[in-house]
Design an enzyme around this catalytic site. Sequence first.
Site, mmCIF file in Angstrom:
data_model
loop_
_atom_site.group_PDB
_atom_site.id
_atom_site.type_symbol
_atom_site.label_atom_id
_atom_site.label_comp_id
_atom_site.label_asym_id
_atom_site.label_seq_id
_atom_site.Cartn_x
_atom_site.Cartn_y
_atom_site.Cartn_z
ATOM 1 N N TYR A 1 25.425 1.592 -49.346
ATOM 2 C CA TYR A 1 24.542 1.757 -50.420
ATOM 3 C C TYR A 1 24.826 0.919 -51.698
ATOM 4 C CZ TYR A 1 21.628 4.022 -53.943
ATOM 5 O OH TYR A 1 20.735 4.388 -54.593
ATOM 6 N N SER B 1 20.666 0.961 -59.101
ATOM 7 C CA SER B 1 21.573 1.946 -59.254
ATOM 8 C C SER B 1 22.835 1.824 -60.018
ATOM 9 C CB SER B 1 22.025 2.563 -57.809
ATOM 10 O OG SER B 1 22.818 3.735 -57.957
#
Length: 231
Positions: A147, A134
Amino acid sequence: MDLTGKVIILTGVSKGIGRATAEALLARGAVVAGWGRTAPDDLQHERFQFFECDVRSEVAVKEAYTNTARELGEEIHALINNAGLGIAGPVDGFSSDDWHLMFDTNVHGMFYCTKAVLPQMRKQQIGHIVNLSSIAGTTGIEKMAGYCATKFAVRGFSQSLFKEVRNDGIKVTCLYPGSVQTNFFDDIPGTDANEHMMQPEDIAATIVYALETPFNFHIVDIEMRPLQPKK
């Protein structure tokens, strides 16, 4: 690689990027082994087979791999480590259980799946592993420390792995998408999925592009961002 008839394992297949990628691969002639906790709704295709698998469990991953090889043949041409989740919150108020859940899924699951397919890919002297990181794997984001930590781990794992397996004819590609219009943002306060984000089909098409590159090279890192993000 021509994807016609090639067996590709895809984790997190039930929705979002996983579902779109399954459909894109099937359209290119691939045989898709979809691994996930729940089967995708209404995905019926002669070259798609679902295998129940919680990637957080190495035992479950080994069982899914055994079942895949039995049903679809020993040759595994690609693995797409797509399964993942994100949970937001400040570090000093963050649930340790949620922290472990993200690492168990985003990092440990990727490791278990990769470890399962590598012996066969080395034997074949051909294969391709695609890992979904990501933008959060390239820069820190407020209240997304857990995350980000998992996606930085995906980045480091991928860059190390490609150097480890390239001489065995195995490609490794890591994707770093920005915001994608999926259910990912359902549990992220302050951000709503919208049409200005990239679409799951955009990520799927990029994965297919990477898989179809000629044998003599591979794309190591791909960063993707929306062109006109919502202000």
